[in-house]
Design a protein around this motif. Sequence first.
Motif, PDB file in Angstrom:
ATOM      1  N   UNK A  29     106.425   9.320   0.811  1.00  0.00           N
ATOM      2  CA  UNK A  29     106.550  10.764   0.667  1.00  0.00           C
ATOM      3  C   UNK A  29     107.954  11.155   1.108  1.00  0.00           C
ATOM      4  N   UNK A  30     108.396  12.294   0.655  1.00  0.00           N
ATOM      5  CA  UNK A  30     109.705  12.815   1.072  1.00  0.00           C
ATOM      6  C   UNK A  30     109.468  14.103   1.844  1.00  0.00           C
ATOM      7  N   UNK A  81     109.691  17.584  -5.524  1.00  0.00           N
ATOM      8  CA  UNK A  81     110.942  17.274  -6.235  1.00  0.00           C
ATOM      9  C   UNK A  81     111.133  15.757  -6.347  1.00  0.00           C
ATOM     10  N   UNK A  82     110.911  15.086  -5.240  1.00  0.00           N
ATOM     11  CA  UNK A  82     111.045  13.619  -5.172  1.00  0.00           C
ATOM     12  C   UNK A  82     110.109  12.951  -6.187  1.00  0.00           C
ATOM     13  N   UNK A  83     108.878  13.404  -6.255  1.00  0.00           N
ATOM     14  CA  UNK A  83     107.922  12.831  -7.202  1.00  0.00           C
ATOM     15  C   UNK A  83     108.364  13.093  -8.640  1.00  0.00           C
ATOM     16  N   UNK A  90     117.445   8.583  -4.080  1.00  0.00           N
ATOM     17  CA  UNK A  90     118.501   9.609  -4.097  1.00  0.00           C
ATOM     18  C   UNK A  90     117.939  11.015  -4.265  1.00  0.00           C
ATOM     19  N   UNK A  91     116.697  11.125  -4.744  1.00  0.00           N
ATOM     20  CA  UNK A  91     116.086  12.446  -4.905  1.00  0.00           C
ATOM     21  C   UNK A  91     115.550  12.976  -3.577  1.00  0.00           C
ATOM     22  N   UNK A  99     113.976  12.989   4.348  1.00  0.00           N
ATOM     23  CA  UNK A  99     113.786  11.579   4.677  1.00  0.00           C
ATOM     24  C   UNK A  99     112.491  11.074   4.040  1.00  0.00           C
ATOM     25  N   UNK A 100     112.496   9.788   3.678  1.00  0.00           N
ATOM     26  CA  UNK A 100     111.308   9.161   3.090  1.00  0.00           C
ATOM     27  C   UNK A 100     110.435   8.616   4.218  1.00  0.00           C
TER      28      UNK A 100
END
Length: 117
Positions: A29-30, A81-83, A90-91, A99-100
């Motif tokens: 997850x981000x 957004x990351x997904x 980088x997303x 952070x991931x």
Amino acid sequence: MVAAKLVRSVLTIVAWIIIGISSIDATTWCIITNSATPEQLQPHLDYACSHGADCRPLQPGGDCYIPYNIYNHAAYAYNSFYIHRGKRPRACNFNGTATIIFIDPSPSRQCRFPSSL
Ligand SMILES: *[C@@H]1O[C@H](CO)[C@@H](O)[C@H](O)[C@H]1NC(C)=O
């Protein structure tokens, strides 16, 4: 005989690697970093929501409207957004405020942070 055993061992190792990679991908997850300030988060939250993140759950009545604070809303938007960017590392940056993580950050049963589309 020895060759067959060797092939089986190699296949087993390859299978474990594939399982390992896919489970990592399925369970990232981000979210925001814990040093990010509201002043830093707001423009990135706006950016994420206008560039592919699904921020409908953050609207009044949505599943993640509560907890109603910039930290929860920004984290939700970052993750979405990351997904939507295929979980590319980088997303998950937002100028160093993201952070991931590998632990489900969902703040409640009502508000679930998805880990895939
Ligand atoms: C990005 O972060 C740096 C250092 O924290 C800061 O100086 C800069 O203003 C930030 N840029 C944007 C566009 O937020």
